[in-house]
Design an enzyme around this catalytic site. Structure first.
Site, short mmCIF file in Angstrom:
data_model
loop_
_atom_site.label_atom_id
_atom_site.label_comp_id
_atom_site.label_asym_id
_atom_site.label_seq_id
_atom_site.Cartn_x
_atom_site.Cartn_y
_atom_site.Cartn_z
N CYS A 54 0.70 -1.01 -0.15
CA CYS A 54 0.10 0.09 0.01
C CYS A 54 0.79 1.37 0.05
O CYS A 54 1.84 1.22 0.73
CB CYS A 54 -0.92 -0.14 1.20
SG CYS A 54 -2.16 1.24 1.36
N CYS A 58 0.59 4.92 7.00
CA CYS A 58 -0.16 4.78 8.17
C CYS A 58 0.85 4.01 9.27
O CYS A 58 1.11 3.08 8.82
CB CYS A 58 -1.57 4.09 8.27
SG CYS A 58 -2.52 4.62 6.85
N CYS A 61 0.44 0.35 10.51
CA CYS A 61 -0.04 -0.91 9.33
C CYS A 61 1.09 -1.56 8.72
O CYS A 61 2.03 -1.07 8.13
CB CYS A 61 -0.85 -0.12 8.41
SG CYS A 61 -1.63 -1.40 7.20
N CYS A 98 -16.99 -9.22 5.58
CA CYS A 98 -15.90 -7.97 5.43
C CYS A 98 -14.92 -8.05 4.63
O CYS A 98 -13.92 -8.75 5.03
CB CYS A 98 -15.98 -7.17 6.74
SG CYS A 98 -14.93 -5.43 6.54
N CYS A 130 -19.94 -6.15 4.05
CA CYS A 130 -19.13 -4.78 4.23
C CYS A 130 -17.82 -4.88 3.41
O CYS A 130 -17.33 -5.93 3.24
CB CYS A 130 -18.84 -4.74 5.76
SG CYS A 130 -18.00 -3.39 6.34
N CYS A 190 -19.64 1.98 8.95
CA CYS A 190 -18.73 1.36 10.07
C CYS A 190 -17.57 2.19 10.34
O CYS A 190 -16.62 2.35 9.50
CB CYS A 190 -18.33 0.00 9.58
SG CYS A 190 -17.06 -0.85 10.84
N ARG A 262 -17.87 -2.54 18.23
CA ARG A 262 -17.08 -3.58 17.81
C ARG A 262 -15.62 -3.87 18.53
O ARG A 262 -15.05 -3.00 18.43
CB ARG A 262 -17.08 -3.91 16.45
CG ARG A 262 -16.35 -5.10 15.96
CD ARG A 262 -16.56 -5.41 14.33
NE ARG A 262 -17.81 -5.35 14.00
CZ ARG A 262 -18.56 -4.71 13.08
NH1 ARG A 262 -17.64 -3.83 12.56
NH2 ARG A 262 -19.70 -4.79 12.60
N1 SAM Z 1 -6.72 0.41 3.24
C1 SAM Z 1 -8.18 0.83 3.76
C2 SAM Z 1 -8.07 1.84 4.56
O1 SAM Z 1 -6.84 2.22 5.16
O2 SAM Z 1 -9.11 2.52 4.99
C3 SAM Z 1 -8.67 -0.25 4.50
C4 SAM Z 1 -7.95 -1.34 5.28
S1 SAM Z 1 -7.19 -0.50 6.75
C5 SAM Z 1 -6.19 -1.93 7.04
C6 SAM Z 1 -8.59 -0.53 7.97
C7 SAM Z 1 -8.29 -0.32 9.38
O3 SAM Z 1 -7.55 -1.02 9.99
C8 SAM Z 1 -7.70 1.07 9.57
O4 SAM Z 1 -8.18 2.20 9.43
C9 SAM Z 1 -6.98 0.99 11.05
O5 SAM Z 1 -8.03 1.38 11.80
C10 SAM Z 1 -7.06 -0.57 11.27
N2 SAM Z 1 -5.84 -1.27 11.34
C11 SAM Z 1 -4.72 -1.49 10.42
N3 SAM Z 1 -3.58 -1.89 11.01
C12 SAM Z 1 -3.97 -1.97 12.35
C13 SAM Z 1 -2.97 -2.36 13.76
N4 SAM Z 1 -1.98 -2.89 13.38
N5 SAM Z 1 -3.92 -2.57 14.95
C14 SAM Z 1 -5.05 -2.03 14.79
N6 SAM Z 1 -5.81 -1.50 13.97
C15 SAM Z 1 -5.29 -1.79 12.73
C1 DTB Z 2 -11.34 -2.06 11.62
O1 DTB Z 2 -11.76 -1.15 12.13
N1 DTB Z 2 -10.57 -3.04 11.95
C2 DTB Z 2 -10.45 -4.21 11.24
C3 DTB Z 2 -11.31 -3.68 10.10
N2 DTB Z 2 -11.79 -2.65 10.37
C4 DTB Z 2 -10.87 -3.81 8.66
C5 DTB Z 2 -8.86 -4.24 10.68
C6 DTB Z 2 -7.92 -4.71 11.57
C7 DTB Z 2 -6.73 -4.83 11.08
C8 DTB Z 2 -5.64 -5.25 11.95
C9 DTB Z 2 -4.40 -5.58 11.33
C10 DTB Z 2 -4.31 -6.51 10.36
O2 DTB Z 2 -4.75 -7.52 10.47
O3 DTB Z 2 -3.43 -6.34 9.39
FE1 SF4 Z 3 -2.79 1.35 3.37
FE2 SF4 Z 3 -2.78 0.10 5.88
FE3 SF4 Z 3 -3.20 2.93 5.53
FE4 SF4 Z 3 -5.08 1.09 5.04
S1 SF4 Z 3 -4.28 1.29 6.93
S2 SF4 Z 3 -4.20 2.81 3.77
S3 SF4 Z 3 -3.89 -0.65 4.03
S4 SF4 Z 3 -1.23 1.59 4.78
#
Ligand code: SAM
Ligand code: DTB
Ligand code: SF4
Length: 321
Positions: A54, A58, A61, A98, A130, A190, A262
Site C-alpha cells: 500500500c 499509516c 499498518c 467484510c 461490508c 462502520c 465492535r
Molecule cells: N486501506 C483501507 C483504509 O486504510 O481505509 C482499508 C484497510 S485498513 C487496514 C482498515 C483499518 O484497520 C485502519 O483504518 C485501522 O483502523 C485498522 N488497522 C490497521 N492496522 C492496524 C493495527 N496494526 N492495529 C489496529 N488496527 C489496525
Molecule cells: C477495523 O476497524 N478493524 C479491522 C477492519 N476494520 C477492517 C482491521 C484490523 C486490522 C488489524 C491489522 C491487520 O490484521 O492487518
Molecule cells: Fe494502506 Fe494500511 Fe493505511 Fe489502509 S491502513 S491505507 S492498508 S497503509
C-alpha cells in the site's frame, strides 16, 4: 430510554470516561440494555482481498509498502476464492462478511468491477456484506450499494490533533469527505478508531467526540487496540492499559447507544476476563476467525468456548438480508 445526541462536548465525554470504573460500566451496561438484547453478539468475518504494497504511510499498518514487515503482497483475489471464504464464514456463524483491500482509494477499472461482483455474490448468499477499500467517491459507493453492500468501513483512527503524528499521506479532512460521500450514497457506516497509538486521553476524547457528533451515528463503531507489528513505526509502542481500553469501549457505548460497538483488533492479547469486561461495557460485536486482515485473531474454537463460558449468543442474520 436515552435518545442519541450529537452535540457532546469534550468535558462531558471526559466526565463519563473518568468516572469511577464501576459506575462507568454500570451506566454503559444500562444504556446497552435499553437498546440491545444483552448477551447477543454480532460476528463478522474479515478477509483481506488485496494484501500489502500500500502506498500510504499509516504508522500502525503492516501493509504499507514503506515498512519492512513479514506481510507478503498479494494481488486482488479471484471471485471464486472470495465466495468460498464467505460461505465458510456463514457456516461458522458469521452474519457479516467484510472484505478489506490495502488501497489508498478506490479506482474505477477491472479491479473495482471485480469487487462489485464479490459484493453481489456475498450479498446473494444472504449475508451482510461490508467493504473497506480506502477513500471512495459517491458514484462508486452507489455502485457498491446497488450490488448489495450493507456497510462500508472507514475509520477516523484517532483525534484530528494526533492524526498527523500517525499518517501524513492523507488528511483527516480526506477521511471526513469519504464518510460524507458514503452517507450521500445511502451506505451504512462502520467507523471507529484505534487506541494505544501513544495518544493522550484528550485525543481519545476527541476521537470519541468526532464519532459521536456525526448525525446519524455510524451504525457500527470498531474500537481497535493497536496490534504492534514488527517493522512498523509503532512496533515498540507500549501497550495501552486494559482498563483504559475498556473505559474507551464503555464511553463509546454511552455516547452512541444504538450503534454496534465492535471489539476489534487486539483480542488475542485480551484475557477471557478482559473480553468479558468489554462485553459488560457494551461491546456487542467482534471479528471472528483466526485472522484479521494480516494479523492473528482468536481461533474459532476459542471464541466458541468463550461464548459458552459467558452464555453469549451469536446475533442471527437479520431477515432483511
Ligand atoms: N486501506 C483501507 C483504509 O486504510 O481505509 C482499508 C484497510 S485498513 C487496514 C482498515 C483499518 O484497520 C485502519 O483504518 C485501522 O483502523 C485498522 N488497522 C490497521 N492496522 C492496524 C493495527 N496494526 N492495529 C489496529 N488496527 C489496525
Ligand atoms: C477495523 O476497524 N478493524 C479491522 C477492519 N476494520 C477492517 C482491521 C484490523 C486490522 C488489524 C491489522 C491487520 O490484521 O492487518
Ligand atoms: Fe494502506 Fe494500511 Fe493505511 Fe489502509 S491502513 S491505507 S492498508 S497503509
Amino acid at each position: 430510554m436515552t435518545s442519541p445526541r450529537h452535540n457532546w462536548t469534550v468535558d462531558e465525554i471526559a466526565a463519563l470516561y473518568d468516572q469511577p470504573f464501576l459506575d462507568l460500566i454500570y451506566e454503559a451496561q444500562t444504556v446497552h440494555r435499553q437498546h440491545f438484547k444483552a448477551g447477543e453478539i454480532q460476528k463478522s468475518t474479515l478477509l483481506s482481498i488485496k494484501t500489502g504494497a500500500c502506498s500510504e504511510d499509516c504508522g500502525y499498518c503492516p501493509q504499507s509498502a514503506r515498512y519492512k514487515t513479514a506481510v507478503e503482497r498479494e494481488p486482488l483475489l479471484d471471485l471464486q476464492t472470495v465466495l468460498e471464504k464467505a460461505h465458510e464464514a456463514k457456516e461458522s456463524g458469521s452474519s457479516r462478511f467484510c472484505m478489506g483491500a490495502a488501497w489508498r482509494e478506490v479506482k474505477d477499472g477491472p479491479d473495482f468491477d471485480r469487487v462489485v461482483e464479490m459484493v453481489n455474490g456475498v450479498s446473494k448468499m444472504g449475508m451482510e456484506v461490508c467493504c473497506t477499500l480506502g477513500m471512495i467517491n459517491t458514484t462508486q459507493a452507489k455502485r457498491l450499494k446497488e450490488a448489495g453492500l450493507t456497510a462500508y468501513n472507514h475509520n477516523l483512527d484517532t483525534s484530528p490533533e494526533y492524526y498527523g503524528d500517525i499518517i501524513t499521506t492523507r488528511t483527516y479532512e480526506d477521511r471526513l469527505n469519504t464518510i460524507s460521500n458514503l452517507r450521500e450514497a445511502g451506505v451504512q457506516l462502520c467507523c471507529g478508531g484505534i487506541v494505544g497509538l501513544g495518544e493522550s486521553k484528550q485525543d481519545r476524547f476527541r476521537l470519541l467526540q468526532m464519532l459521536a457528533n456525526q448525525n446519524p451515528h455510524p451504525e457500527s463503531v470498531p474500537i481497535n487496540k493497536l496490534v504492534a507489528v514488527p517493522g512498523t513505526p509503532l512496533s515498540d509502542q507500549k501497550e495501552i492499559e486494559i482498563l483504559e481500553f475498556i473505559r474507551t469501549i464503555a464511553t463509546a457505548r454511552i455516547l452512541m447507544p444504538q450503534s454496534f460497538v465492535r471489539l476489534s483488533a487486539g483480542r488475542t492479547e485480551l484475557s477471557d476476563e478482559a473480553q468479558a469486561l468489554a462485553f459488560m461495557a457494551g461491546a456487542n460485536s467482534i471479528f471472528a476467525g483466526d485472522k484479521l486482515l494480516t494479523t492473528p485473531n482468536p481461533e474459532w474454537n476459542a471464541d466458541q468456548v468463550l461464548f459458552n463460558k459467558l452464555g453469549l449468543k451469536e446475533l442471527p442474520i437479520s431477515p432483511s438480508n
